[in-house]
Design a protein around this motif. Sequence first.
Motif, PDB file in Angstrom:
ATOM      1  N   GLY A 172       0.799  -1.220   0.000  1.00  0.00           N
ATOM      2  CA  GLY A 172       0.000   0.000   0.000  1.00  0.00           C
ATOM      3  C   GLY A 172       0.834   1.274   0.000  1.00  0.00           C
ATOM      4  N   TYR A 173       2.156   1.152  -0.165  1.00  0.00           N
ATOM      5  CA  TYR A 173       3.008   2.340  -0.212  1.00  0.00           C
ATOM      6  C   TYR A 173       2.873   3.005  -1.584  1.00  0.00           C
ATOM      7  N   LYS A 174       2.783   4.322  -1.597  1.00  0.00           N
ATOM      8  CA  LYS A 174       2.572   5.059  -2.836  1.00  0.00           C
ATOM      9  C   LYS A 174       3.886   5.196  -3.617  1.00  0.00           C
ATOM     10  N   VAL A 175       3.820   4.890  -4.900  1.00  0.00           N
ATOM     11  CA  VAL A 175       4.973   5.031  -5.789  1.00  0.00           C
ATOM     12  C   VAL A 175       5.138   6.508  -6.132  1.00  0.00           C
ATOM     13  N   LEU A 176       6.371   7.000  -6.079  1.00  0.00           N
ATOM     14  CA  LEU A 176       6.634   8.418  -6.316  1.00  0.00           C
ATOM     15  C   LEU A 176       6.944   8.685  -7.790  1.00  0.00           C
ATOM     16  N   GLY A 177       6.451   9.813  -8.260  1.00  0.00           N
ATOM     17  CA  GLY A 177       6.740  10.255  -9.612  1.00  0.00           C
ATOM     18  C   GLY A 177       7.564  11.528  -9.580  1.00  0.00           C
ATOM     19  N   THR A 178       8.024  11.961 -10.751  1.00  0.00           N
ATOM     20  CA  THR A 178       8.872  13.155 -10.795  1.00  0.00           C
ATOM     21  C   THR A 178       8.753  13.838 -12.144  1.00  0.00           C
ATOM     22  N   ASP A 179       9.046  15.125 -12.171  1.00  0.00           N
ATOM     23  CA  ASP A 179       9.214  15.826 -13.441  1.00  0.00           C
ATOM     24  C   ASP A 179      10.638  16.373 -13.546  1.00  0.00           C
ATOM     25  N   ASP A 180      11.540  15.862 -12.688  1.00  0.00           N
ATOM     26  CA  ASP A 180      12.958  16.219 -12.752  1.00  0.00           C
ATOM     27  C   ASP A 180      13.713  15.178 -13.568  1.00  0.00           C
ATOM     28  N   ILE A 181      14.575  15.647 -14.450  1.00  0.00           N
ATOM     29  CA  ILE A 181      15.420  14.719 -15.188  1.00  0.00           C
ATOM     30  C   ILE A 181      16.480  14.131 -14.267  1.00  0.00           C
ATOM     31  N   LEU A 182      17.166  14.985 -13.507  1.00  0.00           N
ATOM     32  CA  LEU A 182      18.159  14.552 -12.526  1.00  0.00           C
ATOM     33  C   LEU A 182      18.077  15.478 -11.318  1.00  0.00           C
ATOM     34  N   ASN A 183      18.206  14.899 -10.115  1.00  0.00           N
ATOM     35  CA  ASN A 183      18.176  15.701  -8.902  1.00  0.00           C
ATOM     36  C   ASN A 183      18.865  14.927  -7.795  1.00  0.00           C
TER      37      ASN A 183
END
Length: 458
Positions: free
Chosen positions: A132-143
């Motif tokens: 039930g852990y939420k998968v994280l998304g991103t709009d960063d190419i690299l960070n």
Amino acid sequence: MTQSFYTAISGMNAGQTKISVVADNIANMNTIGFKASKVNFSDVYYNTASVGKAPSGNQGGTNPRQIGIGVKTASIARDFSSGTTLTTGLNTDLFINGSSFFTVETPTAGVVYTRDGNFTVDSSGYLVNSSGYKVLGTDDILNTSSSTTPIKIPTYISTVTTVSTNEQMADTPLNELNGLMTGGVTDGSFTITTYDNAGTPTPHVINVNGEMTVQGLVDAINAELGAGSASMANGGISLKTPAGAVRMEFQNGSADDPDAPASNIVTMMGFDSVEGVDGQYATETISYHQTISAGSPSDPNSENYSSIAINEDGIIEVKYGNGDTLSVMQDPDNPNNMVFKYTLNNGRIITGDNLTVQDNVVEPANLQIQLASFVNPNGLIAQGSNTYTVGPNSGMALYGSISSDAFGSVISGVLEGSNVDLASEFAEMVVAQRAIEANSRVFDATNQILQTLSTLGR
């Protein structure tokens, strides 16, 4: 004499540690994303009776005399090589083709890392793992810092497709028009031939290229036919016959020079006469505008999502009941940013300024999976439930989108099985068993010797 007791005990303890690790590996041979561990041992401390002597004169050298006092566990290291591939056919099951990790957020431990790609979409639209852990998304190419944006699928949307206004269309390059047929406008020329009352043809050759804007095309046509002959209207280009002409014809290529490079613009845009209106011509609709708002089950105009697909770049495509698809793509003007991409069921793609997505619907980070990589994955600390947290020796974490080419890729419809080699584990188990037996014999022999010495004392 009693030292051999403790030396033998350390050997049995080491064997027991090895057995415990082997047992854990075998127990998890069917655990998704599990990484097998291996025990490494080292000797401990030495009682040194003599450090030895160097040769001197006629006297030869002597070596040190040392007695070891046992063994200790030097390390328990995980093998982070890829496990077996398990084909499931489910679009939300993901396999990482590389050494990176998915990032998920727990209610208590914050961001944790996993190789387990067994994901599903919950009733609220969140992409979650089996815990039930939420998968994280991103709009960063690299960070160097993790996103905290969970992947949330807009389960209901309300869409309105309209033709673009003249202002929205004017500065759009021809090859970015979303109403063109597949393939885009090729560089070259096309011809507009006008005919007078006597039927005398007058060809007007216009050079175009894919980077020319719609306003630039209108200006080029007016320069040949006369001011006011072409204008933007209803998401396309409207034309009227110039003074002295009664009709027009359109063709790809140059009527003056058939060998000159021919543009396909007439075919792409569909230049034709307007039915029922003499002297009026127009292209098909060449520019659409899409507005996406939040929908609801009670709204008859809303579309419910029917499926999702995840490509190798970790970009999620959400398909709706009407056949349209919502996704993201790299911004052509700034590859470090992601922009929305909406594909109509007829294959036309709407992006950029032609696409308006309301803030309460979705954000680009919701539709691209974030991965993380580490300098030293063996420094991660296992937390159970197929997850790890950062450890003191894991090194700097690098976060970003798979489209950066720094994290490998993902394969949809496949899970990563454990990398436990059962044959090797059985061999390690036998070795550990024999080590425990051998050390127990040393312990027993020492005990018997002490019994003999005790008898002598009586």
